[in-house]
Design a protein around this motif. Structure first.
Motif, PDB file in Angstrom:
ATOM      1  N   TYR A  99      42.058  31.436 -66.554  1.00 51.80           N
ATOM      2  CA  TYR A  99      41.418  30.190 -66.136  1.00 51.80           C
ATOM      3  C   TYR A  99      41.210  30.207 -64.625  1.00 51.80           C
ATOM      4  O   TYR A  99      42.081  30.644 -63.872  1.00 51.80           O
ATOM      5  N   ALA A 100      40.059  29.717 -64.196  1.00 52.96           N
ATOM      6  CA  ALA A 100      39.662  29.832 -62.790  1.00 52.96           C
ATOM      7  C   ALA A 100      40.637  29.155 -61.836  1.00 52.96           C
ATOM      8  O   ALA A 100      40.763  29.558 -60.676  1.00 52.96           O
ATOM      9  N   SER A 129      32.481  34.525 -64.108  1.00 56.10           N
ATOM     10  CA  SER A 129      33.633  34.755 -63.239  1.00 56.10           C
ATOM     11  C   SER A 129      34.203  36.157 -63.429  1.00 56.10           C
ATOM     12  O   SER A 129      34.673  36.784 -62.473  1.00 56.10           O
ATOM     13  N   THR A 130      34.150  36.686 -64.673  1.00 58.67           N
ATOM     14  CA  THR A 130      34.624  38.052 -64.912  1.00 58.67           C
ATOM     15  C   THR A 130      33.734  39.060 -64.191  1.00 58.67           C
ATOM     16  O   THR A 130      34.212  40.044 -63.631  1.00 58.67           O
ATOM     17  N   ARG A 131      32.433  38.807 -64.177  1.00 58.19           N
ATOM     18  CA  ARG A 131      31.515  39.696 -63.448  1.00 58.19           C
ATOM     19  C   ARG A 131      31.839  39.701 -61.954  1.00 58.19           C
ATOM     20  O   ARG A 131      31.772  40.748 -61.298  1.00 58.19           O
ATOM     21  N   GLY A 690      34.924  15.103 -52.709  1.00 63.11           N
ATOM     22  CA  GLY A 690      36.344  15.143 -53.057  1.00 63.11           C
ATOM     23  C   GLY A 690      36.614  15.950 -54.313  1.00 63.11           C
ATOM     24  O   GLY A 690      37.607  16.665 -54.402  1.00 63.11           O
ATOM     25  N   ARG A 691      35.730  15.858 -55.303  1.00 68.25           N
ATOM     26  CA  ARG A 691      35.889  16.582 -56.575  1.00 68.25           C
ATOM     27  C   ARG A 691      34.853  17.697 -56.722  1.00 68.25           C
ATOM     28  O   ARG A 691      34.575  18.152 -57.840  1.00 68.25           O
ATOM     29  N   TYR A 692      34.298  18.137 -55.615  1.00 69.74           N
ATOM     30  CA  TYR A 692      33.224  19.133 -55.709  1.00 69.74           C
ATOM     31  C   TYR A 692      33.716  20.452 -56.299  1.00 69.74           C
ATOM     32  O   TYR A 692      32.958  21.163 -56.958  1.00 69.74           O
ATOM     33  N   ALA A 693      34.987  20.778 -56.078  1.00 70.33           N
ATOM     34  CA  ALA A 693      35.534  22.019 -56.654  1.00 70.33           C
ATOM     35  C   ALA A 693      35.422  22.011 -58.172  1.00 70.33           C
ATOM     36  O   ALA A 693      35.140  23.040 -58.799  1.00 70.33           O
ATOM     37  N   VAL A 694      35.633  20.845 -58.783  1.00 70.36           N
ATOM     38  CA  VAL A 694      35.537  20.718 -60.239  1.00 70.36           C
ATOM     39  C   VAL A 694      34.079  20.634 -60.673  1.00 70.36           C
ATOM     40  O   VAL A 694      33.643  21.309 -61.618  1.00 70.36           O
ATOM     41  N   LEU A 696      31.259  21.595 -59.151  1.00 71.20           N
ATOM     42  CA  LEU A 696      30.463  22.804 -58.947  1.00 71.20           C
ATOM     43  C   LEU A 696      30.767  23.839 -60.022  1.00 71.20           C
ATOM     44  O   LEU A 696      29.862  24.536 -60.495  1.00 71.20           O
ATOM     45  N   ARG A 697      32.019  23.936 -60.413  1.00 70.80           N
ATOM     46  CA  ARG A 697      32.377  24.885 -61.475  1.00 70.80           C
ATOM     47  C   ARG A 697      31.644  24.546 -62.769  1.00 70.80           C
ATOM     48  O   ARG A 697      31.131  25.416 -63.463  1.00 70.80           O
ATOM     49  N   SER A 698      31.591  23.262 -63.083  1.00 72.88           N
ATOM     50  CA  SER A 698      30.884  22.835 -64.290  1.00 72.88           C
ATOM     51  C   SER A 698      29.386  23.078 -64.168  1.00 72.88           C
ATOM     52  O   SER A 698      28.739  23.546 -65.112  1.00 72.88           O
ATOM     53  N   LEU A 699      28.853  22.795 -62.994  1.00 69.51           N
ATOM     54  CA  LEU A 699      27.411  22.920 -62.783  1.00 69.51           C
ATOM     55  C   LEU A 699      26.939  24.362 -62.873  1.00 69.51           C
ATOM     56  O   LEU A 699      25.837  24.639 -63.363  1.00 69.51           O
ATOM     57  N   SER A 700      27.772  25.304 -62.410  1.00 66.13           N
ATOM     58  CA  SER A 700      27.364  26.715 -62.338  1.00 66.13           C
ATOM     59  C   SER A 700      28.039  27.580 -63.398  1.00 66.13           C
ATOM     60  O   SER A 700      27.957  28.800 -63.329  1.00 66.13           O
ATOM     61  N   HIS A 701      28.722  26.938 -64.362  1.00 65.80           N
ATOM     62  CA  HIS A 701      29.451  27.669 -65.396  1.00 65.80           C
ATOM     63  C   HIS A 701      30.462  28.650 -64.793  1.00 65.80           C
ATOM     64  O   HIS A 701      30.632  29.772 -65.273  1.00 65.80           O
TER      65      HIS A 701
END
Length: 732
Positions: A99-100, A129-131, A690-694, A696-701
């Motif tokens: 998990y990231a 993320s694996t790539r 404040g929650r951009y870390a979460v 952005l992960r959702s937005l960019s898979h």
């Protein structure tokens, strides 16, 4: 490699202390959450004879994911070391979370390992993320192999997954990502799915049947050889193209049959150099079976094809004062250089440090020098201290098996290092050294916490100190502006684990509160104020009057105080008192309770009394004058603006830029980078990220990364500023 299998090692599969670096292999398992890494580790341990049944050690525990938090969350949240032995080689298997949020544990595993097994699920494919981790390994030349799991899934297709892996991982040379074995399928079931029951070795052209739970070798029938001919020829060409013998390809193309021994030796060299990346298949053993499909082949690849610690370059080493120091890789008689790759707290043993030794030999009860530098920005103070280490042991699940020494190239656990933190260097007491730290991601999700009770408040600071000592991807902040304790994490799951560890490990109950942004106030234009502090209530009175003018200054100017009093209206000894009172009020704010900045305050006039004037009276008068000036002026609320850099795949650039605009962001520009990615630079108010870390992960898979740095404070939009002021009134 399939022709070198020896008898099942039984109890010998339980790894002991290594006596020579050549007999050690350090391999890290990498893959997304749910790809089957932990299951694969347990299958390898079973095949090596290190456990009595799948995933179980003698006390009934598992070899990986043994932490109570992992049981509750049903996923890996920390780096685990599982040592096994195969054909006289000690294999240190480092199982990492997929998990990231726990990428810090992955980075620690990559630092401690000499090669990587990328675990890919046949039902899920290869995620972004694996790539990205593959590219990181490629940048440092780390040897890699690929293991395809979940072949039991209804639509699993090994050959299709091999093609996907070649496309994902073989951008420079697709022929460097090829299978060593092809799966053998049993009869189709009622659902039309034919289970994988064995493997056929493309080089040896032998069949390995796992259908009975025991690996059985046989020769293929004449009707089976044509099915593997194309794949075998392509594999041979891929191996020969990476061969150090430049004449081999010409001989092969000329029709010469290259002998199997030469092919296997060239394959092993190409894998060890990080030039060829074999694809294998693996599956856990069925109930009661002794070997999982493909596990023997994997162990053979690791012991025969992966490099020894001799071939792993030692990270940069310096003396404590920064002078470079040359270290011979894996010299067991050289100066001691070891690194703490993970720390954990055991309720019975205390702090336990997982250590990779790069030079020298570590012995129990010796005194070592512990150095930690370069993480001051994350709440870790630089430290240099001598400590006597306790027992050395090899972990296996919850067990700790004592060892007599740890040589260069090996890993082990060290007890009783009370000051050692993750990333610290252990060296000789008389020859203190420091290793350059590995790159760790910045924690960008704030978690503001408060002690739940007075009893928790007493234990909170110690619990937080231990937490960040274990995990350097967390950053502890005592915010002087908002007076909040903020634990910066990598994501929500990371934050959940931190709270759980505080509660269960350190007995500290905390409450999560809204994270506050450090706002400022400033004057929008000139204003004047008069501070009058006159009290006569019997006895010694108080008398101070001052008149001031306030005007705005450019951003970053702070508070400027100017004295223009003439004629001694305010005695000279009380002018510093006026300034002190003004500055104290500026810290408290004049409109919504936020610090006042970027103004010039000019003291113009005032009055004093020969008896009743005092330092305290003029401090109060100065504060009153500033408040009166603010009451008649327009006050801007200033919000911090961050400079944000987002590295994102080209497919998601439009979505990310649109999202930044929706956060009141200003895109400054874009820059094309390698690997089909774009770097976006923007300025965004910190209120909006404040929650951009979460998000952005959702937005960019999960494929984008970002960094942020403070740029400046600037005025908030009036409607948002008014809302903040109303909230301040409600809470006052």
């Amino acid at each position: 490699m399939g022709d070198k299998v020896k008898e099942h090692p039984g109890a010998a599969g339980r790894a002991r202390a290594a006596d020579h670096p050549a007999s050690v292999r350090n391999v890290v398992l990498v893959g997304h959450s749910g790809s089957g890494k932990t299951t694969l580790v347990e299958a390898l341990a079973l095949t090596a004879g290190a456990v009595n049944r799948a995933g179980r050690v003698e006390d009934g525990g598992t070899v990986s994911d043994y932490d109570d938090i992992e049981h509750r969350q049903q996923r890996s949240v920390q780096l685990s070391l599982v040592p096994v032995e195969w054909n006289g080689i000690k294999i240190n298997i480092l199982d990492t979370p997929g998990y990231a949020d726990f990428v810090g544990e992955l980075r620690a595993g990559l630092r401690a390992a000499d090669a990587a097994l990328f675990v890919v699920s046949a039902s899920d494919g290869v995620d972004g993320s694996t790539r990205m981790v593959w590219e990181e390994c490629a940048a440092v030349g780390m040897p890699r192999a690929i293991v395809v799991t979940h072949l039991e899934a209804a639509r699993a297709d090994f050959q299709e997954m091999t093609r996907v892996c070649a496309e994902a991982f073989g951008a420079d040379d697709p022929d460097a990502v090829l299978p060593l074995y092809l799966p053998l399928h049993g009869p189709q079931g009622p659902d039309g799915h034919a289970p994988v029951t064995g493997l056929v070795g493309l080089l040896t052209q032998k069949l390995f049947d796992y259908s009975t739970g025991e690996r059985k070798e046989s020769e293929p029938g004449p009707d089976q050889l044509p099915d593997i001919e194309d794949a075998r020829n392509r594999l041979i060409e891929g191996i020969i193209s990476e061969s150090e013998d430049e004449t081999l390809m010409d001989r092969y193309l000329g029709g010469e049959q290259i002998d199997l021994k030469t092919l296997i030796e060239d394959l092993e060299r190409a894998v060890a150099r990080g030039a060829f990346f074999p694809v294998l298949a693996a599956a856990p053993a069925a109930d009661g079976a002794r070997q999982g499909l493909g596990t023997v082949e994997l162990l053979e690849l690791v012991t025969g094809g992966f490099p020894t610690p001799f071939e792993h370059p030692t990270p940069g080493v310096t003396t404590i004062d920064g002078t470079p120091r040359a270290i011979t890789p894996c010299d067991t008689d050289g100066p001691l250089v070891a690194e703490v790759v993970k720390t954990a707290s055991d309720p019975y043993v205390g702090r336990v440090s997982l250590v990779r030794v790069f030079s020298g030999t570590l012995h129990p009860d010796e005194t070592v020098h512990v150095s930690g530098h370069g993480l001051a920005d994350r709440g870790h103070e630089d430290h240099d201290v001598d400590e006597k280490i306790g027992a050395l042991s090899t972990p296996f699940g919850k067990q700790q098996r004592p060892v007599t020494h740890v040589i260069a190239g090996d890993l082990a656990c060290v007890a009783k290092l009370g000051r050692a933190e993750t990333g610290d260097t252990l060296s000789g007491r008389d020859d203190p050294l420091l290793m350059e730290p590995w790159e760790m991601p910045d924690p960008l999700l704030p978690l503001a916490i408060e002690a739940h009770s007075k009893a928790d408040e007493d234990k909170l600071s110690q619990g937080l100190a231990r937490l960040v000592a274990e995990d350097p991807t967390m950053r502890l902040e005592q915010n002087q502006d908002t007076h909040q304790v903020v634990l910066w994490c990598l994501g929500e799951a990371h934050a959940d684990v931190a709270l759980e560890r505080l509660r269960s490990r350190y007995g500290v109950q905390v409450d999560v509160v809204p994270h506050k942004v450090s706002l400022r106030e400033t004057f929008a234009g000139k204003s004047a104020g008069r501070g009058r502090h006159v009290k006569q209530s019997g006895g010694h009175g108080q008398f101070a009057i001052c008149e001031i003018e306030v005007e705005p200054l450019p951003g970053g100017s702070g508070i400027e105080f100017v004295d223009k009093v003439v004629g001694g209206a305010v005695p000279r000894q009380f002018i510093p008192s006026v300034e002190k009172g003004i500055r104290a009020q500026a810290v408290k704010g004049v409109a919504a309770g936020y610090q006042l900045v970027d103004v010039r305050v000019t003291l113009l006039d005032g009055k004093a009394h020969s008896v009743d004037s005092s330092d305290a009276a003029f401090q109060t008068a100065g504060a009153l004058a500033l408040r009166e000036a603010a009451a008649d002026a327009k006050i801007h609320l200033l919000e911090p603006v961050a400079e944000v850099s987002v590295l994102v795949g080209d497919d998601y650039v439009g979505a990310v830029m649109s999202d930044l605009s929706g956060r009141r962001g200003r895109v400054l520009g874009t820059e094309q980078t390698s690997g089909g990615r774009t770097l976006i630079k923007a300025e965004v108010p910190e209120f909006e990220i404040g929650r951009y870390a979460v998000d952005l992960r959702s937005l960019s898979h999960g494929t984008a990364r970002f960094s942020r740095s403070y740029a400046r404070h600037e005025p908030m939009p009036p409607q948002i500023a008014e809302r903040i002021r109303e909230q301040a009134k409600d809470t006052s």
